[in-house]
Design a protein around this motif. Structure first.
Motif, PDB file in Angstrom:
ATOM      1  N   PRO A   7       0.804  -1.093  -0.048  1.00 50.31           N
ATOM      2  CA  PRO A   7       0.092   0.092  -0.027  1.00 50.31           C
ATOM      3  C   PRO A   7       0.869   1.274   0.081  1.00 50.31           C
ATOM      4  CG  PRO A   7      -0.869  -1.545   1.632  1.00 50.31           C
ATOM      5  CD  PRO A   7       0.699  -2.183   0.959  1.00 50.31           C
ATOM      6  N   PRO A   8       0.525   2.418  -0.847  1.00 46.08           N
ATOM      7  CA  PRO A   8       1.196   3.203  -0.530  1.00 46.08           C
ATOM      8  C   PRO A   8       2.018   4.109   0.714  1.00 46.08           C
ATOM      9  CG  PRO A   8      -1.154   4.079  -1.711  1.00 46.08           C
ATOM     10  CD  PRO A   8      -0.801   2.322  -1.067  1.00 46.08           C
ATOM     11  N   GLY A   9       2.441   4.189   1.238  1.00 44.37           N
ATOM     12  CA  GLY A   9       3.646   4.925   2.213  1.00 44.37           C
ATOM     13  C   GLY A   9       4.395   3.890   3.002  1.00 44.37           C
ATOM     14  N   ALA A  10       3.442   2.400   2.729  1.00 41.77           N
ATOM     15  CA  ALA A  10       4.458   1.558   3.522  1.00 41.77           C
ATOM     16  C   ALA A  10       5.395   1.221   3.803  1.00 41.77           C
ATOM     17  CB  ALA A  10       3.364   0.237   3.183  1.00 41.77           C
ATOM     18  N   ASP A  11       6.513   1.198   4.529  1.00 35.04           N
ATOM     19  CA  ASP A  11       7.816   0.566   4.938  1.00 35.04           C
ATOM     20  C   ASP A  11       7.780  -0.888   4.457  1.00 35.04           C
ATOM     21  OD1 ASP A  11      10.552   0.733   5.044  1.00 35.04           O
ATOM     22  OD2 ASP A  11      10.470   1.046   7.271  1.00 35.04           O
ATOM     23  N   ASP A  12       8.786  -1.026   3.273  1.00 36.29           N
ATOM     24  CA  ASP A  12       8.922  -2.522   2.642  1.00 36.29           C
ATOM     25  C   ASP A  12       9.728  -3.273   3.343  1.00 36.29           C
ATOM     26  OD1 ASP A  12      10.506  -1.400   1.327  1.00 36.29           O
ATOM     27  OD2 ASP A  12      10.850  -3.026  -0.356  1.00 36.29           O
ATOM     28  N   SER A  13      10.566  -2.633   4.048  1.00 39.75           N
ATOM     29  CA  SER A  13      11.856  -3.593   4.522  1.00 39.75           C
ATOM     30  C   SER A  13      11.885  -4.295   5.531  1.00 39.75           C
ATOM     31  CB  SER A  13      12.959  -2.155   5.682  1.00 39.75           C
ATOM     32  OG  SER A  13      12.159  -1.988   6.371  1.00 39.75           O
ATOM     33  N   GLY A  14      10.194  -4.738   6.252  1.00 34.47           N
ATOM     34  CA  GLY A  14      10.595  -5.711   7.940  1.00 34.47           C
ATOM     35  C   GLY A  14       9.398  -6.405   6.211  1.00 34.47           C
ATOM     36  N   ASP A  72      -2.876 -16.688  10.171  1.00 32.70           N
ATOM     37  CA  ASP A  72      -1.645 -17.535   9.424  1.00 32.70           C
ATOM     38  C   ASP A  72      -1.154 -16.638   8.338  1.00 32.70           C
ATOM     39  OD1 ASP A  72       0.585 -18.948   9.836  1.00 32.70           O
ATOM     40  OD2 ASP A  72      -0.557 -20.653   8.713  1.00 32.70           O
ATOM     41  N   SER A  73      -0.028 -15.938   8.523  1.00 36.11           N
ATOM     42  CA  SER A  73       0.761 -15.623   7.763  1.00 36.11           C
ATOM     43  C   SER A  73       0.164 -14.286   7.010  1.00 36.11           C
ATOM     44  CB  SER A  73       1.360 -15.991   6.398  1.00 36.11           C
ATOM     45  OG  SER A  73       2.123 -17.310   7.044  1.00 36.11           O
ATOM     46  N   ALA A  74      -0.314 -13.251   7.838  1.00 31.78           N
ATOM     47  CA  ALA A  74      -1.252 -12.216   7.008  1.00 31.78           C
ATOM     48  C   ALA A  74      -0.430 -11.379   7.944  1.00 31.78           C
ATOM     49  CB  ALA A  74      -2.823 -11.965   8.299  1.00 31.78           C
ATOM     50  N   LEU A  75      -0.390 -10.035   7.078  1.00 33.66           N
ATOM     51  CA  LEU A  75       0.061  -9.135   6.809  1.00 33.66           C
ATOM     52  C   LEU A  75      -0.878  -7.644   6.847  1.00 33.66           C
ATOM     53  CD1 LEU A  75       2.309  -7.333   6.330  1.00 33.66           C
ATOM     54  CD2 LEU A  75       2.640  -7.046   3.983  1.00 33.66           C
ATOM     55  N   MET A  76      -0.516  -7.159   8.138  1.00 34.58           N
ATOM     56  CA  MET A  76      -2.155  -5.730   8.971  1.00 34.58           C
ATOM     57  C   MET A  76      -1.574  -4.496   8.878  1.00 34.58           C
ATOM     58  SD  MET A  76      -4.184  -8.596  10.539  1.00 34.58           S
ATOM     59  CE  MET A  76      -5.511  -7.976  10.779  1.00 34.58           C
ATOM     60  N   ARG A  77      -1.948  -3.319   7.838  1.00 36.08           N
ATOM     61  CA  ARG A  77      -1.778  -2.563   8.412  1.00 36.08           C
ATOM     62  C   ARG A  77      -2.332  -1.652   9.445  1.00 36.08           C
ATOM     63  NH1 ARG A  77       1.374   0.597   5.653  1.00 36.08           N
ATOM     64  NH2 ARG A  77       0.097   2.609   5.665  1.00 36.08           N
ATOM     65  N   THR A  78      -2.121  -0.487  10.803  1.00 37.91           N
ATOM     66  CA  THR A  78      -3.112   0.021  11.005  1.00 37.91           C
ATOM     67  C   THR A  78      -4.043   1.268  10.514  1.00 37.91           C
ATOM     68  OG1 THR A  78      -1.516  -0.590  12.667  1.00 37.91           O
ATOM     69  CG2 THR A  78      -2.846   1.360  13.286  1.00 37.91           C
ATOM     70  N   VAL A  79      -4.855   0.478  10.913  1.00 39.53           N
ATOM     71  CA  VAL A  79      -6.426   1.549   9.727  1.00 39.53           C
ATOM     72  C   VAL A  79      -7.142   3.056  10.686  1.00 39.53           C
ATOM     73  CG1 VAL A  79      -6.591   0.003   7.699  1.00 39.53           C
ATOM     74  CG2 VAL A  79      -8.048  -0.227  10.101  1.00 39.53           C
ATOM     75  N   LEU A  80      -6.557   2.688  12.164  1.00 38.57           N
ATOM     76  CA  LEU A  80      -6.952   3.549  13.333  1.00 38.57           C
ATOM     77  C   LEU A  80      -6.266   3.568  14.387  1.00 38.57           C
ATOM     78  CD1 LEU A  80      -9.143   5.449  14.418  1.00 38.57           C
ATOM     79  CD2 LEU A  80     -10.149   3.999  14.905  1.00 38.57           C
ATOM     80  N   ALA A  81      -5.667   5.036  15.069  1.00 38.12           N
ATOM     81  CA  ALA A  81      -4.812   4.269  16.049  1.00 38.12           C
ATOM     82  C   ALA A  81      -5.347   5.998  16.666  1.00 38.12           C
ATOM     83  CB  ALA A  81      -3.446   4.219  15.361  1.00 38.12           C
ATOM     84  N   HIS A 168     -10.703   1.887  24.950  1.00 39.35           N
ATOM     85  CA  HIS A 168     -10.067   2.963  25.576  1.00 39.35           C
ATOM     86  C   HIS A 168      -8.551   3.141  24.541  1.00 39.35           C
ATOM     87  CE1 HIS A 168      -8.019  -0.742  26.932  1.00 39.35           C
ATOM     88  NE2 HIS A 168      -6.800  -0.201  26.971  1.00 39.35           N
ATOM     89  N   THR A 169      -8.010   2.254  23.359  1.00 32.83           N
ATOM     90  CA  THR A 169      -7.039   2.271  22.636  1.00 32.83           C
ATOM     91  C   THR A 169      -7.608   2.653  21.074  1.00 32.83           C
ATOM     92  OG1 THR A 169      -6.556   0.180  21.898  1.00 32.83           O
ATOM     93  CG2 THR A 169      -5.207   0.489  23.979  1.00 32.83           C
ATOM     94  N   ALA A 170      -8.599   2.277  20.809  1.00 33.24           N
ATOM     95  CA  ALA A 170      -9.404   2.646  19.770  1.00 33.24           C
ATOM     96  C   ALA A 170      -8.475   3.424  18.538  1.00 33.24           C
ATOM     97  CB  ALA A 170      -9.344   4.535  20.055  1.00 33.24           C
ATOM     98  N   SER A 171      -7.675   1.662  18.768  1.00 31.73           N
ATOM     99  CA  SER A 171      -6.980   1.680  17.153  1.00 31.73           C
ATOM    100  C   SER A 171      -7.176   0.345  15.978  1.00 31.73           C
ATOM    101  CB  SER A 171      -5.303   0.656  18.001  1.00 31.73           C
ATOM    102  OG  SER A 171      -4.872   1.724  18.515  1.00 31.73           O
ATOM    103  N   ALA A 172      -6.894   0.166  15.624  1.00 29.36           N
ATOM    104  CA  ALA A 172      -7.729  -1.304  14.648  1.00 29.36           C
ATOM    105  C   ALA A 172      -6.296  -1.669  13.552  1.00 29.36           C
ATOM    106  CB  ALA A 172      -9.227  -0.539  13.528  1.00 29.36           C
ATOM    107  N   LEU A 173      -7.132  -3.188  12.972  1.00 32.68           N
ATOM    108  CA  LEU A 173      -5.231  -3.506  11.887  1.00 32.68           C
ATOM    109  C   LEU A 173      -6.764  -4.017  10.575  1.00 32.68           C
ATOM    110  CD1 LEU A 173      -3.364  -4.925  14.020  1.00 32.68           C
ATOM    111  CD2 LEU A 173      -2.888  -2.840  13.489  1.00 32.68           C
ATOM    112  N   ARG A 174      -6.040  -4.222   9.821  1.00 31.20           N
ATOM    113  CA  ARG A 174      -7.253  -4.839   8.803  1.00 31.20           C
ATOM    114  C   ARG A 174      -5.978  -5.112   7.730  1.00 31.20           C
ATOM    115  NH1 ARG A 174     -10.478  -5.687   5.480  1.00 31.20           N
ATOM    116  NH2 ARG A 174     -10.693  -4.480   3.511  1.00 31.20           N
ATOM    117  N   THR A 175      -6.099  -6.638   7.017  1.00 30.44           N
ATOM    118  CA  THR A 175      -5.651  -7.195   6.102  1.00 30.44           C
ATOM    119  C   THR A 175      -6.349  -6.502   4.486  1.00 30.44           C
ATOM    120  OG1 THR A 175      -7.382  -8.333   5.053  1.00 30.44           O
ATOM    121  CG2 THR A 175      -5.582  -9.615   6.781  1.00 30.44           C
TER     122      THR A 175
END
Length: 175
Positions: A7-14, A72-81, A168-175
């Motif tokens: 996705p745009p803006g993602a750092d691919d090094s990891g 299992d083997s999912a790559l997820m981005r933070t969509v809300l923090a 209380h943390t209001a964070s969400a991840l998405r594949t």
């Protein structure tokens, strides 16, 4: 050769290391990577080269990785923090699942190196499951954060997955 576009803006090094280690563990094969970036064509992209004789095995690994099976083997981005969350919108997680045990290595945004470990409850019904986990991370400012959390795990209509942490943390991840 095959191509991966993040996705745009993602750092691919990891991600590069994560994918290479998954392929090595599953097939015993190494690979080489040519990295590039082009905004008009989706952002960061990588071309991966593998030995010709390993193509069928590696194709099967890539197919399984793309199936988004639970975590299992999912790559997820933070969509809300939330501003109080120890992660940011640029934080990317690489999950693994063994039985009911979930692990993830993550980084990006305010996090230089993070690890998460937890369980899915109930393990046999992930579409309506809860993820309970602990995390430990080193931040860009050199600080160390750790803690525990509970999150809802949900299958999305498009086949992806969402992890929504406690309110209380209001964070969400998405594949």
């Amino acid at each position: 050769m095959f191509r991966v576009v993040l996705p745009p803006g993602a750092d691919d090094s990891g991600f590069v290391g994560w994918l290479a280690s998954r392929i090595k563990a599953a097939t015993g094969s190494g690979l080489f990577v040519v990295c590039g970036q082009n905004r008009e064509r989706g952002g960061i992209f990588d071309f991966y080269g593998v030995p010709e004789e390993t193509v069928p095995e590696i194709a099967a690994v890539l197919e399984r990785l793309g199936a988004n099976q639970v975590l299992d083997s999912a790559l997820m981005r933070t969509v809300l923090a939330a501003t109080t969350a120890p992660i940011g919108l640029d934080t990317v997680f690489c999950f693994d699942l063994e039985g009911a045990t979930v692990t993830a290595h993550y980084g990006g945004g305010p996090v230089t190196n993070g690890w998460l470990i937890g369980t899915i409850e109930p393990p046999d019904h992930p579409q309506a499951a809860v993820l309970r986990f602990r995390y430990l991370q080193v931040n860009l400012d050199g600080g160390v954060d750790s803690g525990d959390s509970t999150a809802d795990l949900a299958r999305l209509p498009d086949g992806g997955w969402r992890i929504a942490a406690a309110p209380h943390t209001a964070s969400a991840l998405r594949t």
